[in-house]
Each structure stands twice: as C-alpha cells, then as structure tokens.
Write an enzyme that holds these catalytic residues in place. Structure first.
Site, short mmCIF file in Angstrom:
data_model
loop_
_atom_site.label_atom_id
_atom_site.label_comp_id
_atom_site.label_asym_id
_atom_site.label_seq_id
_atom_site.Cartn_x
_atom_site.Cartn_y
_atom_site.Cartn_z
CD GLU A 43 -39.71 21.94 28.80
OE1 GLU A 43 -39.47 22.61 29.82
OE2 GLU A 43 -39.31 20.78 28.64
CD GLU A 68 -32.57 25.92 25.27
OE1 GLU A 68 -32.12 27.07 25.12
OE2 GLU A 68 -33.43 25.62 26.12
CG ASP A 119 -34.70 35.46 29.48
OD1 ASP A 119 -35.01 36.37 30.27
OD2 ASP A 119 -33.61 35.41 28.87
CD GLU A 195 -33.33 20.20 34.43
OE1 GLU A 195 -34.40 20.79 34.13
OE2 GLU A 195 -32.67 19.54 33.60
#
Length: 226
Positions: A43, A68, A119, A195
């Site tokens: 991911e 991330e 984003d 989330e």
C-alpha cells in the site's frame, strides 16, 4: 491536516521492529524479510495502517508492506501495530518516498498495489506527483508481476477522472471501475475500509474505485509471445 513534526518520531521509527530499515538492500529478495515466498502486496501512502492490518489478519498467506513518507503518520501506524493483540508476521512498514519504489522492489516482485485516498495534488503543475499519474504508473510497471494489479480508491471525483484518463493514456487495461463503490455489488465484495473511507462514506460521500493492470498484448510483445 497531517502533523509532520512529532518530537521523537524519527527515533521510534528507527528502532521499531515493524519497520524495515534500509529497504533497498532487500530489492529482489523480500522473501528474506518475510522468511517465505508468499505473494507481496503493498500500500503506497498507508496512513495510520488500519487497512493493511485488517488485510494482514484476513489473508495470512499474503505478505503486506505499508509505505509512508511522513514520520508522524508512520508513528501512528507503529503505535496501532504495537497495541494489536496478535502477531502479524506478514506485515511490515517502510518510511520512504514512493518515487523510489523501483529501487526497493525488483521486477515482478509485487503482485498488487493499493492506493487508498491518495493526496489529490489539485494544482495542475503538480499532476506528476499524483500516485495515479503516468509517471507513477511507469514506476509500478517496473515492480509489478505480469498479472499484477493496481487497486485505487478515492472520494475525490476530479482525481478519479484524472486517474481513469491516465490509466488508459499510459496503455494500461482498466479491469473495472465505479463511481459508487458501496453500491456496486461486484467491486465492493470483500471491501476493507480505510479510516478515510469510513469517515467520508459516513458523510454521504460516494467512494470511487478502479482496478488497473498492464495491457496483456503489450506484455506479450515484450516477452516475444504471439
């Protein structure tokens, strides 16, 4: 808005057993990290890690890597992982810029890439920074297995429309898409929410999803197949 400067976050990340340090040294050899040869799903822009933790629990026969670039966000994922009551040996995190993906994973080493609520980089001059841009599709092309897929979800309609165009302009195959995932019985089957997805859908925002793969004819041409 994401907090990017939590004191001590870099130290926690550097010492966490859940974070792969110096990931480039495992390029082409991620089986050494997981100690098995199971398929690898990644991911890109994993946020706080809820999605991947759920996936790792559900699919122990698949290895997951969460990527991330922001320390503060990765710190939250580490904390969530530390509070889990079960071990998840099929899940690791990396702190890195996604532009370096081909330096971390070898050709064909990844079977699926998840892009969840990325984003949108709304300014046109930043289009190449979008994770579904043709520039990033080229990077994914370098690491995906021949039958590999990209699964992309967003609530941002302009970003989704841009992504649909980029997939086709880049010569990829659009295997499926919907502008309202939670009312599409086929694409929503087995859906695991992030989330952001829980938040946006609870507000009544439709969730968009597409699945893309490389064009089979192009792959056959590269391989020299008829």
């Amino acid at each position: 808005m994401r907090l990017r400067n939590i004191p001590g976050s870099r130290e926690v990340i550097g010492e966490s057993p859940y974070v792969v340090q110096e990931p480039k040294r495992y390029r082409g050899g991620w089986s050494r990290v997981f100690e098995n040869s199971h398929p690898i799903h990644i991911e890109v822009g994993m946020g706080k890690g809820q999605f991947l933790m759920k996936m790792a629990r559900r699919n122990p026969e698949i290895n997951y890597v969460g990527i991330e670039m922001y320390d503060s966000v990765l710190l939250r994922a580490i904390q969530k992982r530390e509070s889990a009551q079960e071990e998840l040996p099929n899940l690791y995190f990396i702190r890195m810029d996604a532009r370096e993906l081909p330096e971390v994973f070898g050709p064909g080493e990844v079977e699926r890439i998840y892009l969840n609520f990325s984003d949108p980089w709304p300014k046109e001059r930043h289009a190449k920074r979008r994770l579904t841009s043709r520039q990033f599709l080229d990077r994914y092309d370098q690491i995906l297995a021949p039958e590999g897929e990209i699964h992309f979800k967003t609530d941002n309609r302009p970003l989704f429309e841009f992504s649909l165009e980029e997939v086709q302009e880049a010569g990829w195959q659009l295997k499926g898409h919907t502008f309202d995932l939670h009312h599409n019985l086929v694409l929503c089957e087995g859906n695991v929410m992030t989330e952001y997805e829980e938040k946006f859908s609870s507000q009544g925002n439709p969730i968009h999803k597409l699945i893309a793969a490389r064009d089979r004819e192009d792959l056959n041409s590269v391989k020299g197949n008829p």
